[in-house]
Design an enzyme around this catalytic site. Structure first.
Site, mmCIF file in Angstrom:
data_model
loop_
_atom_site.group_PDB
_atom_site.id
_atom_site.type_symbol
_atom_site.label_atom_id
_atom_site.label_comp_id
_atom_site.label_asym_id
_atom_site.label_seq_id
_atom_site.Cartn_x
_atom_site.Cartn_y
_atom_site.Cartn_z
ATOM 1 N N GLY A 1 -104.286 27.591 10.872
ATOM 2 C CA GLY A 1 -105.321 26.513 10.517
ATOM 3 C C GLY A 1 -105.581 25.409 11.623
ATOM 4 O O GLY A 1 -105.460 25.660 12.819
ATOM 5 N N HIS B 1 -132.824 52.381 -3.507
ATOM 6 C CA HIS B 1 -131.740 53.557 -3.690
ATOM 7 C C HIS B 1 -131.989 54.619 -2.354
ATOM 8 O O HIS B 1 -132.994 54.606 -1.977
ATOM 9 C CB HIS B 1 -132.012 54.478 -4.761
ATOM 10 C CG HIS B 1 -130.871 55.731 -4.898
ATOM 11 N ND1 HIS B 1 -129.415 55.523 -5.149
ATOM 12 C CD2 HIS B 1 -131.013 56.857 -4.418
ATOM 13 C CE1 HIS B 1 -129.021 56.590 -4.944
ATOM 14 N NE2 HIS B 1 -129.999 57.446 -4.703
HETATM 15 P P1 NAI Z 1 -106.123 29.523 7.505
HETATM 16 O O1 NAI Z 1 -105.936 28.361 6.954
HETATM 17 O O2 NAI Z 1 -107.113 30.311 7.083
HETATM 18 O O3 NAI Z 1 -104.807 30.202 7.507
HETATM 19 C C1 NAI Z 1 -103.580 29.878 8.067
HETATM 20 C C2 NAI Z 1 -102.390 30.813 7.468
HETATM 21 O O4 NAI Z 1 -101.254 30.436 8.267
HETATM 22 C C3 NAI Z 1 -102.247 30.338 5.938
HETATM 23 O O5 NAI Z 1 -102.027 31.514 5.365
HETATM 24 C C4 NAI Z 1 -100.814 29.698 5.992
HETATM 25 O O6 NAI Z 1 -100.108 30.014 5.044
HETATM 26 C C5 NAI Z 1 -100.353 30.384 7.241
HETATM 27 N N1 NAI Z 1 -99.291 29.398 7.785
HETATM 28 C C6 NAI Z 1 -99.425 28.052 8.053
HETATM 29 N N2 NAI Z 1 -98.384 27.562 8.606
HETATM 30 C C7 NAI Z 1 -97.325 28.622 8.851
HETATM 31 C C8 NAI Z 1 -96.231 28.901 9.552
HETATM 32 N N3 NAI Z 1 -95.536 27.788 10.181
HETATM 33 N N4 NAI Z 1 -95.645 30.124 9.726
HETATM 34 C C9 NAI Z 1 -96.431 31.339 9.019
HETATM 35 N N5 NAI Z 1 -97.418 31.076 8.526
HETATM 36 C C10 NAI Z 1 -98.155 29.758 8.312
HETATM 37 O O7 NAI Z 1 -106.447 28.981 9.060
HETATM 38 P P2 NAI Z 1 -106.830 29.958 10.185
HETATM 39 O O8 NAI Z 1 -106.844 31.382 10.086
HETATM 40 O O9 NAI Z 1 -106.238 29.442 11.393
HETATM 41 O O10 NAI Z 1 -108.605 29.516 10.359
HETATM 42 C C11 NAI Z 1 -109.058 28.174 10.609
HETATM 43 C C12 NAI Z 1 -110.353 27.995 9.548
HETATM 44 O O11 NAI Z 1 -111.023 28.675 10.238
HETATM 45 C C13 NAI Z 1 -110.255 28.790 8.443
HETATM 46 O O12 NAI Z 1 -109.901 28.003 7.249
HETATM 47 C C14 NAI Z 1 -111.641 28.916 8.514
HETATM 48 O O13 NAI Z 1 -112.366 27.903 7.787
HETATM 49 C C15 NAI Z 1 -112.160 28.949 9.710
HETATM 50 N N6 NAI Z 1 -112.695 30.312 10.224
HETATM 51 C C16 NAI Z 1 -113.475 31.084 9.416
HETATM 52 C C17 NAI Z 1 -113.842 32.297 9.694
HETATM 53 C C18 NAI Z 1 -114.883 33.076 8.827
HETATM 54 O O14 NAI Z 1 -115.663 32.305 8.196
HETATM 55 N N7 NAI Z 1 -115.073 34.314 9.062
HETATM 56 C C19 NAI Z 1 -113.170 33.271 10.896
HETATM 57 C C20 NAI Z 1 -112.072 32.326 11.424
HETATM 58 C C21 NAI Z 1 -112.063 31.253 11.086
#
Ligand code: NAI
Ligand code: FAD
Length: 472
Positions: A274, A446
């Site tokens: 996150g 299509h």
């Molecule tokens: P995220 O919030 O999507 O996922 C973080 C994951 O890490 C969650 O599933 C959580 O349960 C897990 N987690 C948290 N602490 C943990 C721990 N100590 N041990 C194991 N697992 C743990 O955050 P992420 O992937 O870092 O992305 C951040 C933000 O960036 C996203 O929420 C999104 O808003 C944005 N983003 C958007 C994209 C898109 O629109 N395609 C692509 C990449 C990022």
């Protein structure tokens, strides 16, 4: 005195600044990020180390994977396929440079002034800008827009170093790690895990929750979990990292998987758990603007408790997405110019750029159940789409959820080819209050993969042509 001073030039800030200037407001945008050559790096996380470089690598790695594993099925054989990671990284860096440079061009064309330095709001109308050489200057503003974005979260069990990296580090490996650990099966973990897995890494994803992608529709969560596993991502749910240590050539980790303590070793470890809002030392305490869990408190129009101070993008509540920040930027600029503007927070699209893509808008089944809404489901598998079969992308489905009584579309969830584009079509129709019958009565070209959306809408009323219907 400026009419508007924007702090931060990410997709929220630069869009706000351009719109404000288009509306005739004298506008300054302050940005602290400088590139390796000392030039201003506009465009924020999105352009520099987020959306764009990650999509560049997703594309390159997908082409490599196709050439390596798939093209022979099409009768195309490549005898000596070779991966050049340095060239792949250069292509990505060139795209970033072109786009970030493009923002400077847009600023000049739209008469937005820019200033390098770190901005902080020291009083209701004054922003202090601290330059990299330590000098500072103060600028006066009728309105201040804070668009300082967010940064990767670091956890005590995995401090960033040479081999333990955040998403930025993971976009710049100079070789393919043989084994790669990822903490967090969120959007970054899955996108970057896909990149390196396609290029040959053995990827293990350590995820604390016992549900995969809990924010998605349950059908999507189930099907995509299977698909990621098929693609070689070893996703360990219900697993929490407890410690990690960088050794000379690897990273040793320990994690708790349910009751068990597991040890493992990887060449590299990406921490993607996150992002946290960049809100510290931006607002003087005397302003009394509330900050909750790091997020600057704003109303539905992104206005803080002080009428002339606004905050947008990742630094405020809501999904951390570039398009959400940009729309807030436009809304705030228009409101400063005393125009009417709103953001429809009910229709923010989400996309995970895996292959196949995952995309959705509106409510999913879990949310509708929690809200006791009576809904019906129309689902169409890409396996029954001629175009999807022809382009060898027949995994997944389109799912349309509509209100039982009014037939209004409440949510659309897609796992499959062009999912992001299909969801965008759905979103446009939902903005106009479409029912599934409206989509059913619309003609689709299509053969396109979008026809699956048409068929899913038809299926909502048990009228799909290309699948057996539920009851007839
Ligand atoms: P995220 O919030 O999507 O996922 C973080 C994951 O890490 C969650 O599933 C959580 O349960 C897990 N987690 C948290 N602490 C943990 C721990 N100590 N041990 C194991 N697992 C743990 O955050 P992420 O992937 O870092 O992305 C951040 C933000 O960036 C996203 O929420 C999104 O808003 C944005 N983003 C958007 C994209 C898109 O629109 N395609 C692509 C990449 C990022
Ligand atoms: P940012 O883009 O973070 O920009 C904030 C800017 O403010 C930065 O340039 C920073 O240097 C500057 N700044 C901070 N503090 C100060 C200060 N005091 N003074 C001056 N300047 C300051 N979102 C999507 O919608 N689609 C995607 O595909 C996608 N992919 C992503 C992939 C990755 C790997 C990551 C990390 C993120 C991704 N995101 C994606 C999320 C997206 O990048 C963010 O939601 C978006 O950049 C937020 O925009 P913003 O303008 O609020 O902040």
């Amino acid at each position: 005195m400026y009419d508007v001073v924007v702090i931060g030039s990410g997709p929220a800030g630069y869009v706000a600044a351009i719109r404000a200037s288009q509306l005739g407001l004298k506008t300054l945008c302050i940005e602290e990020l400088i590139d390796d050559s000392g030039k201003p790096s506009l465009g924020g996380t999105c352009l520099n180390v987020g959306c764009i470089p990650s999509k560049a690598l997703l594309d390159s790695s997908h082409r490599y994977y196709e050439a390596n594993k798939k093209l022979s099925e099409h009768g195309i054989n490549i005898s000596s396929l070779k991966l050049d990671v340095a060239a792949m990284m250069k292509r990505k860096d060139d795209i970033v440079e072109k786009l970030t440079g493009g923002i400077s061009g847009l600023f000049s064309a739209n008469k937005v002034e820019s200033m390098m330095g770190r901005g902080s709001v020291i009083s209701q109308n004054i922003v202090k800008v601290t330059k990299s050489d330590g000098s500072s200057e103060e600028v006066e503003a009728k309105n201040i827009v804070i668009a300082t974005g967010s940064s990767p979260i670091e956890i005590p069990a995995a401090k960033f170093g040479k081999k333990i990296v955040d998403s930025t580090g993971a976009l710049s490996f100079d070789e393919v790690p043989k084994s790669l650990g990822i903490v967090g099966a969120g959007i970054i973990g899955l996108e970057l895990g896909s990149v390196w897995s396609r290029l040959g890494s053995k990827v293990t994803v350590i995820e604390a929750l016992d549900t995969f992608l809990p924010m998605t529709d349950p059908d999507i969560s189930k099907e995509t979990f299977k698909e990621f596993k098929n693609q070689g991502l070893d996703i360990k749910l219900n697993s929490t990292l407890t410690s990690s240590k960088e050794l000379k050539n690897s990273v040793k980790v320990t994690y708790e998987q349910g009751e068990n303590e597991v040890e493992d070793e990887f060449d590299k470890l990406i921490v993607a758990v996150g992002r946290k809002p960049n809100s510290s030392e931006i607002l003087s305490k005397e302003l009394n603007i509330k900050i909750e869990n790091g997020f600057i408190e704003v109303n539905q129009h992104c206005q803080t408790s002080l009428k002339n101070i606004w905050a947008i993008g990742d630094v405020v509540r809501g999904p951390m997405l570039a398009h959400k920040g940009s729309e807030e930027g436009i809304m705030v600029a228009e409101r400063i110019a005393e125009k009417h503007a709103e953001v429809n927070y009910d229709l923010v699209p989400s996309v995970i750029y895996s292959h196949p893509e995952i995309a959705w808008v509106g409510k999913n089944e879990n949310e509708l159940k929690d809200e006791s809404v009576q809904y019906k489901t129309g689902k169409f598998p890409f396996a029954a789409s001629g175009r999807a079969l022809a382009v060898d992308q027949s995994t997944g489905f389109v799912k349309v959820l509509s209100d039982v009584k009014t037939d209004t579309i409440l949510g659309v969830h897609v796992f499959g080819p062009a999912a992001a584009e299909i969801v965008q079509q759905a979103l446009i129709s939902m903005e106009f209050g479409a029912s599934s019958e409206d989509i059913a009565l619309t003609m689709f070209s299509h053969p396109t993969v979008s026809e699956a959306f048409h068929e899913a809408a038809l299926a909502s009323n048990n009228q799909a042509i290309h699948i057996g219907n539920k009851s007839r």
